[in-house]
Design an enzyme around this catalytic site. Structure first.
Site, PDB file in Angstrom:
ATOM      1  CE1 TYR A 191      -6.534 -31.939 -16.331  1.00 19.12           C
ATOM      2  CE2 TYR A 191      -8.897 -31.932 -15.960  1.00 19.12           C
ATOM      3  CZ  TYR A 191      -7.674 -31.324 -15.840  1.00 19.12           C
ATOM      4  OH  TYR A 191      -7.590 -30.102 -15.230  1.00 19.12           O
ATOM      5  CG  ASP A 242      -6.666 -26.985 -15.475  1.00 20.16           C
ATOM      6  OD1 ASP A 242      -7.627 -26.202 -15.530  1.00 20.16           O
ATOM      7  OD2 ASP A 242      -6.270 -27.506 -14.411  1.00 20.16           O
ATOM      8  CG  ASP A 278      10.030 -25.869 -18.382  1.00 19.66           C
ATOM      9  OD1 ASP A 278       9.790 -25.925 -19.615  1.00 19.66           O
ATOM     10  OD2 ASP A 278      11.092 -26.306 -17.896  1.00 19.66           O
ATOM     11  CG  ASP A 330      -6.561 -21.209 -13.811  1.00 22.94           C
ATOM     12  OD1 ASP A 330      -7.471 -21.416 -14.650  1.00 22.94           O
ATOM     13  OD2 ASP A 330      -6.685 -21.468 -12.603  1.00 22.94           O
ATOM     14  CE  LYS A 368       9.819 -30.568 -18.651  1.00 24.66           C
ATOM     15  NZ  LYS A 368      10.553 -29.322 -18.363  1.00 24.66           N
TER      16      LYS A 368
HETATM   17  C1  IPM Z   1     -11.330 -25.863 -15.890  1.00 26.61           C
HETATM   18  C2  IPM Z   1     -11.515 -26.410 -14.516  1.00 26.61           C
HETATM   19  C3  IPM Z   1     -11.858 -27.884 -14.615  1.00 26.61           C
HETATM   20  C4  IPM Z   1     -10.694 -28.576 -15.306  1.00 26.61           C
HETATM   21  C5  IPM Z   1     -12.187 -28.589 -13.297  1.00 26.61           C
HETATM   22  C6  IPM Z   1     -13.285 -27.889 -12.540  1.00 26.61           C
HETATM   23  C7  IPM Z   1     -12.522 -30.031 -13.500  1.00 26.61           C
HETATM   24  O1  IPM Z   1     -10.376 -26.180 -13.751  1.00 26.61           O
HETATM   25  O2  IPM Z   1     -12.279 -25.957 -16.699  1.00 26.61           O
HETATM   26  O3  IPM Z   1     -10.267 -25.325 -16.178  1.00 26.61           O
HETATM   27  O4  IPM Z   1      -9.719 -28.927 -14.660  1.00 26.61           O
HETATM   28  O5  IPM Z   1     -10.774 -28.753 -16.515  1.00 26.61           O
HETATM   29 MG    MG Z   2      -8.924 -24.931 -14.698  1.00 23.95          MG
END
Ligand code: IPM
Ligand code: MG
Length: 356
Positions: free
Chosen positions: A139, A246, A222, A250, A190
């Site tokens: 990032y 990130d 992975d 999710d 990785k």
């Molecule tokens: C998260 C979000 C953020 C990230 C975005 C909105 C910049 O996806 O907090 O997971 O990628 O960190």
């Molecule tokens: Mg995110």
């Protein structure tokens, strides 16, 4: 308690409203002294002031003990340059406040086991803490950007960078957190392909020497993505790089039934920032459909980590549990036979439960 509230974009303002309702209730119950300021962030700030984060708001964040953030972004601002997109505000806040440790707990609530798209016997009992490094890696690494080559082609670059110091400090957070849980850390990298994450593996292993009571294992990212849906109970703390975290968080969120359930705490530097892991969901914004629980649980994390009021955090988490137990469901976690509610009604039910 000096708190900066940044509702942001999309569903941000509506979920924040419910979270503040719950916070007010807890404050009354425990006689907490709240001092709240509001600010614009992301697209809301772009619309009003032309930039996603004004210095004034950044300074307010620096002067606060904690920041509550809703969500940022939306299709309206997608065409803008990266340097002025809503997301930039979030990244700047994280970086400027030095919040390198992002804690993302994914816990399956009993009443929701059948709300997940995964089978009950796979997810039941899952309780994972994803610890995502938040101010380094892909990032923030340089060089980055898109350049035009002489050939007329374009070339896009991002760089995955970590120093030993950055790895060491996040590894310590992971081992400390694991010490208060089931004492197992899975470090995700990785290392078979990416040198920077080979360094990650080496430094995490070295730091582990100081934590003999914690069990450490390493896993490629992975494989981790696969193991999360195959057998999530094998994980306690997952420690990982910014981008991997990130993505994996999710995925971990969906084990719990919905991404609308997962809060997060960003710690390490000055104060702390608390936000749901989900985005601004522009498609359902303003329609009283969002799930406010991730935002409400972020308030619980704030009380626990920034203000050392674990009992208040427990109270909120128990209230969320009871409300789910009582059958309240927003659209994302809807189940046949349960009580379908909107964002507002969910927030009110939780706030009422806290007051009980
Ligand atoms: C998260 C979000 C953020 C990230 C975005 C909105 C910049 O996806 O907090 O997971 O990628 O960190
Ligand atoms: Mg995110």
């Amino acid at each position: 308690m000096k708190i900066l509230v940044l509702p942001g974009d999309g569903i941000g303002p509506e979920i924040m409203k419910e979270a503040v309702k719950v916070l007010d209730k807890v404050a009354k119950k425990y006689s907490l002294d709240l001092e709240m300021e509001y600010g614009l962030v992301g697209g809301a700030s772009i619309d009003a002031h032309g930039v996603p984060l004004r210095d004034e708001v950044l300074n307010l964040a620096k002067e606060s003990e904690a920041v509550l953030l809703g969500a940022v972004g939306g299709p309206k601002w997608e065409g803008l340059d990266y340097s002025v997109r809503p997301e930039r505000a979030l990244l700047t806040l994280r970086k400027e406040l030095g919040l390198f440790a992002n804690l993302r707990p994914a816990k399956v609530y009993g009443p929701l086991v059948d709300a997940s798209t995964l089978k009950r016997d796979v997810i039941e009992g899952t309780d994972i803490m994803v610890i995502r490094e938040l101010t380094g890696g892909l990032y923030f690494g340089t060089p980055k950007g898109v350049e035009r080559l002489e050939s007329g082609e374009e070339r896009g670059v991002n760089t995955l960078v970590y120093t030993t110091g950055e790895i060491e400090r996040i590894a310590r957070v992971a081992f400390d957190v694991a010490g208060k849980r089931s004492k197992r850390v899975t470090s995700v990298d990785k290392a078979n392909v990416l040198e920077a994450t080979e360094l990650w593996r080496r430094v995490v292993t070295e730091v582990h020497g100081d934590y003999p009571d914690i069990e450490l294992s390493h896993m490629y990212v992975d494989n981790c993505a696969m193991q999360l849906v195959r057998y999530p109970r094998q994980f306690d703390v997952i420690l990982t790089e910014n981008t991997f975290g990130d993505i994996l968080s999710d995925e971990a969120a969906m084990l719990t039934g919905s991404i609308g359930m997962l809060p997060s705490a960003s710690l390490g530097g000055k104060g702390g920032m608390y936000e749901p892991i989900h985005g601004s969901a522009p498609d359902i914004a303003g329609r009283d459909m969002a799930n406010p629980i991730a935002m409400i649980l972020s308030v619980a994390m704030m009380l626990r980590y920034s203000f050392d009021r674990g009992e208040c955090g427990d109270d909120i988490e128990n209230a969320v549990g009871s409300v789910l137990e009582n059958g309240y469901r927003t659209r994302d976690i809807s189940q046949p036979g349960m009580k379908s509610v909107g964002c507002k009604e969910m927030g009110e039910a939780i706030s009422k439960e806290v007051g009980a």
